[in-house]
Structure formats: C-alpha cells, structure tokens
Write a protein that holds these residues in place. Structure first.
Motif, PDB file in Angstrom:
ATOM      1  N   UNK A  11       0.816  -1.222   0.000  1.00 56.84           N
ATOM      2  CA  UNK A  11       0.000   0.000   0.000  1.00 56.84           C
ATOM      3  C   UNK A  11       0.841   1.259   0.000  1.00 56.84           C
ATOM      4  N   UNK A  12       2.048   1.189   0.561  1.00 56.26           N
ATOM      5  CA  UNK A  12       2.909   2.367   0.645  1.00 56.26           C
ATOM      6  C   UNK A  12       3.356   2.834  -0.740  1.00 56.26           C
ATOM      7  N   UNK A  13       3.682   1.851  -1.639  1.00 55.70           N
ATOM      8  CA  UNK A  13       4.181   2.224  -2.968  1.00 55.70           C
ATOM      9  C   UNK A  13       3.062   2.412  -3.992  1.00 55.70           C
ATOM     10  N   UNK A  14       1.998   1.638  -3.918  1.00 56.55           N
ATOM     11  CA  UNK A  14       0.950   1.688  -4.941  1.00 56.55           C
ATOM     12  C   UNK A  14       0.144   2.957  -4.837  1.00 56.55           C
ATOM     13  N   UNK A  15      -0.291   3.307  -3.664  1.00 56.49           N
ATOM     14  CA  UNK A  15      -1.186   4.449  -3.528  1.00 56.49           C
ATOM     15  C   UNK A  15      -0.519   5.771  -3.838  1.00 56.49           C
ATOM     16  N   UNK A  16       0.711   6.008  -3.479  1.00 60.85           N
ATOM     17  CA  UNK A  16       1.367   7.263  -3.872  1.00 60.85           C
ATOM     18  C   UNK A  16       1.524   7.374  -5.382  1.00 60.85           C
ATOM     19  N   UNK A  17       1.817   6.247  -6.086  1.00 59.89           N
ATOM     20  CA  UNK A  17       1.965   6.308  -7.541  1.00 59.89           C
ATOM     21  C   UNK A  17       0.646   6.677  -8.203  1.00 59.89           C
ATOM     22  N   UNK A  18      -0.456   6.104  -7.761  1.00 62.77           N
ATOM     23  CA  UNK A  18      -1.770   6.404  -8.314  1.00 62.77           C
ATOM     24  C   UNK A  18      -2.131   7.862  -8.088  1.00 62.77           C
ATOM     25  N   UNK A  19      -1.840   8.351  -6.940  1.00 62.90           N
ATOM     26  CA  UNK A  19      -2.131   9.743  -6.621  1.00 62.90           C
ATOM     27  C   UNK A  19      -1.298  10.676  -7.475  1.00 62.90           C
ATOM     28  N   UNK A  20      -0.039  10.287  -7.780  1.00 65.83           N
ATOM     29  CA  UNK A  20       0.839  11.121  -8.592  1.00 65.83           C
ATOM     30  C   UNK A  20       0.311  11.230 -10.021  1.00 65.83           C
ATOM     31  N   UNK A  21      -0.189  10.074 -10.631  1.00 63.90           N
ATOM     32  CA  UNK A  21      -0.719  10.087 -11.992  1.00 63.90           C
ATOM     33  C   UNK A  21      -1.954  10.970 -12.080  1.00 63.90           C
ATOM     34  N   UNK A  22      -2.818  10.908 -11.110  1.00 65.39           N
ATOM     35  CA  UNK A  22      -4.019  11.728 -11.105  1.00 65.39           C
ATOM     36  C   UNK A  22      -3.668  13.199 -11.013  1.00 65.39           C
ATOM     37  N   UNK A  23      -2.656  13.507 -10.297  1.00 61.79           N
ATOM     38  CA  UNK A  23      -2.219  14.895 -10.163  1.00 61.79           C
ATOM     39  C   UNK A  23      -1.703  15.427 -11.484  1.00 61.79           C
ATOM     40  N   UNK A  24      -0.968  14.613 -12.259  1.00 55.40           N
ATOM     41  CA  UNK A  24      -0.442  15.047 -13.554  1.00 55.40           C
ATOM     42  C   UNK A  24      -1.568  15.383 -14.527  1.00 55.40           C
ATOM     43  N   UNK A  25      -2.647  14.601 -14.537  1.00 55.83           N
ATOM     44  CA  UNK A  25      -3.758  14.851 -15.445  1.00 55.83           C
ATOM     45  C   UNK A  25      -4.443  16.174 -15.138  1.00 55.83           C
ATOM     46  N   UNK A  26      -4.557  16.499 -13.892  1.00 55.62           N
ATOM     47  CA  UNK A  26      -5.241  17.742 -13.528  1.00 55.62           C
ATOM     48  C   UNK A  26      -4.401  18.964 -13.829  1.00 55.62           C
ATOM     49  N   UNK A  27      -3.098  18.760 -13.993  1.00 51.88           N
ATOM     50  CA  UNK A  27      -2.218  19.900 -14.259  1.00 51.88           C
ATOM     51  C   UNK A  27      -1.914  20.087 -15.753  1.00 51.88           C
ATOM     52  N   UNK A  28      -2.581  19.320 -16.631  1.00 53.23           N
ATOM     53  CA  UNK A  28      -2.324  19.405 -18.073  1.00 53.23           C
ATOM     54  C   UNK A  28      -2.819  20.738 -18.621  1.00 53.23           C
ATOM     55  N   UNK A  29      -2.007  21.359 -19.489  1.00 51.74           N
ATOM     56  CA  UNK A  29      -2.431  22.563 -20.210  1.00 51.74           C
ATOM     57  C   UNK A  29      -3.226  22.100 -21.432  1.00 51.74           C
ATOM     58  N   UNK A  30      -4.546  22.174 -21.347  1.00 52.14           N
ATOM     59  CA  UNK A  30      -5.391  21.620 -22.400  1.00 52.14           C
ATOM     60  C   UNK A  30      -5.150  22.279 -23.753  1.00 52.14           C
ATOM     61  N   UNK A  31      -4.759  23.534 -23.754  1.00 46.91           N
ATOM     62  CA  UNK A  31      -4.530  24.223 -25.021  1.00 46.91           C
ATOM     63  C   UNK A  31      -3.405  23.576 -25.818  1.00 46.91           C
ATOM     64  N   UNK A  32      -2.414  23.035 -25.113  1.00 45.24           N
ATOM     65  CA  UNK A  32      -1.300  22.406 -25.810  1.00 45.24           C
ATOM     66  C   UNK A  32      -1.704  21.076 -26.444  1.00 45.24           C
ATOM     67  N   UNK A  33      -2.767  20.478 -25.936  1.00 45.02           N
ATOM     68  CA  UNK A  33      -3.231  19.197 -26.461  1.00 45.02           C
ATOM     69  C   UNK A  33      -4.426  19.348 -27.410  1.00 45.02           C
ATOM     70  N   UNK A  34      -4.919  20.566 -27.528  1.00 40.58           N
ATOM     71  CA  UNK A  34      -6.092  20.774 -28.380  1.00 40.58           C
ATOM     72  C   UNK A  34      -5.730  20.468 -29.832  1.00 40.58           C
ATOM     73  N   UNK A  35      -6.476  19.578 -30.493  1.00 40.85           N
ATOM     74  CA  UNK A  35      -6.118  19.203 -31.871  1.00 40.85           C
ATOM     75  C   UNK A  35      -6.390  20.338 -32.861  1.00 40.85           C
ATOM     76  N   UNK A  36      -5.591  20.346 -33.904  1.00 46.14           N
ATOM     77  CA  UNK A  36      -5.766  21.281 -35.013  1.00 46.14           C
ATOM     78  C   UNK A  36      -6.017  20.446 -36.269  1.00 46.14           C
TER      79      UNK A  36
END
Length: 275
Positions: A11-36
């Motif tokens: 639980x010590x290693x799994x839960x911090x990794x999951x929390x880290x991935x979720x944090x990265x998604x919320x910090x994405x600059x959507x404009x940079x990923x917006x398709x053209x």
C-alpha cells in the motif's frame, strides 16, 4: 516477518503512484493538447470511382489523434494513413456535406471541419442508330438517280440531362449539305429525306455522315456510303405541236426547243420532211 514486510510496503508504494498520476492529469495545459485539423477542400468523384480524402491534423504536444467522420453514406477511415475512403454508386449522384473530426486521444478534446463531396454523373458518349426505308448493307447503299431515300436517325444518351445536337455532312466536308435534301430534327430524332439528282449521280459515290454531339463535346458519328447510278435521260421537246400556213415563196421559220435532264449538249437534226 517477510510476509508482514511485503504487506506493509504494497500500500505504501501503490497508492502514492496512483495519486501522482491523477495529479499530472489535472495539471495538463489543455490548449497544448487541443487538436488542429486543417480545412478540407471540396472533392468530386464519379460513381464506382474510389474517393480518398487525406486529412491533416496535429497538436502542439504531438500526441496521437483519432479521426472520424459524420454522414450517412458509408465509407471508412484509415487511422494509420489519416485517409477517408469511399466509393459512390449511381444512386449517390449529387452534392453531399460531410464533417470530419480529429480527437486528441490523451485529453479527448476534438475539433471538426466540414467539407463538400460532389458525386458527378459519369459523362457517357452519345450513340446513334439509323433506320432506313431501304436495307442498309455493310458496304455501299446503291441508289438510282431519282430514287427516294428516307432515314430515321435516333440519338441516345445515358446522361438524361445532356443537350444533344444532331446533324449531317457530305464527303468529309463538315459544312456541306444537300440543297435537295430535307433534314428535320425533333428532340433526339432526325428525319433525312433525299432523292439524288443528276449532278449527285455523276459523282457516283457519296458519303453521308450523321453525327450527335453533347454539350461537353462528346460525339458519335455514323457514315452511310451511297453509290448513285446515273440514269440516261432522253431529251424532251418543249415545243407545242402546231400547224404553220405560209404562202408560196414565203420563208418558214420557227424555234425548236428541247431539254435534257442530264444537262448534256443537245444537237438538232431534221430526220425527215415532206417538203
């Protein structure tokens, strides 16, 4: 002790990794990923011909894009080549709107571009059919001078909206027509009436070429080769028979006039006389 150690570490290693991935998604600059998706030009295609529309799309992050289309006429999207492929039928003739969409696979953002696809009626060459009051042989149609010839020239076109022009010419001279022939056109049917005269008979062979042409320049021709027998005509006197009364010593004078349908030189002779 080893079993307890692993239970505590999991639980010590799994839960911090999951929390880290979720944090990265919320910090994405959507404009940079917006398709053209670049505008798609209008395309035209004929029935039974494959249409290929190349799509150009990207975003600033370079992530993968997925392409789709919206309309009701079928087709398929090649994701690897970024191509839309479709083969229309005769029933699809007309103008059709279609919408292409590019979707960013990481953020699910999407953008669309409309386009117009026109299915044109395939332009077919018109055809001709000729019927005659006389049997049409494979070679020359033989006529005597003065014979009547009637031809019905029927034009056909698989493009029902085409405008057709019917006509004829003589001996490869596109401007030559017979002054003593009648050629009447009614929609897609023409009637040709002709009786060869002496001048035409002296030419012996004549090629009558009938044609039909549509507004795009597609053309069909059929030639009827004719051999005309020149008929020898006997000169005909035009003078009326009459009696002449003269006195002794008076000079008898009168005009003699004859015609020849062959338009040959006429020589006059006195064959017999009671004088």
């Amino acid at each position: 002790m080893k079993k307890r150690f692993f239970c505590l570490l999991l639980p010590f290693f799994v839960f911090p990794l999951f929390a880290q991935e979720k944090t990265d998604l919320t910090r994405v600059d959507l404009q940079e990923y917006k398709p053209i998706l670049l505008p798609v030009k209008a395309h035209s295609v004929y029935p039974d011909q494959e249409l290929v529309v190349k799509l150009t799309g990207y975003n600033h992050k370079g992530t993968d894009l997925k392409f789709s289309f919206t309309w009701s006429l079928g087709g398929e999207m090649d994701q690897k080549k970024k191509e839309f492929k479709w083969t229309p039928t005769e029933n699809d003739i007309g103008i059709h709107p279609i919408i292409f969409t590019a979707i960013d696979t990481f953020t699910n953002q999407q953008v669309s571009q409309p386009a117009i696809i026109t299915v044109k009626a395939r332009q077919y060459r018109p055809t001709l059919e000729i019927k005659s009051n006389r049997p049409l042989p494979d070679g020359f149609l033989v006529l005597d001078e003065g014979d009547d010839l009637a031809l019905v020239v029927q034009a056909n076109d698989r493009n029902p909206t085409d405008r057709l022009t019917l006509g004829y010419y003589v001996n490869n001279d596109h401007g030559k027509k017979f002054g003593n022939a009648k050629f009447e056109v009614n929609d897609k049917v023409a009637i040709f009436l002709w009786s060869p005269n002496d001048t035409q008979a002296k030419e012996k062979t004549l090629n009558l070429t009938f044609f039909v042409e549509d507004q795009t320049g597609l053309r069909a021709e059929k030639t009827v080769p004719v051999f005309v027998n020149d008929i020898v005509h006997i000169p005909v006197f035009k003078n009326k028979t009459r009696e002449y009364f003269i006195d002794e010593g008076e000079i008898l004078s009168f005009n003699v006039y004859a015609t020849d349908d062959d338009r040959e030189k006429i020589t006059y002779k006195i064959l017999s006389t009671d004088i």
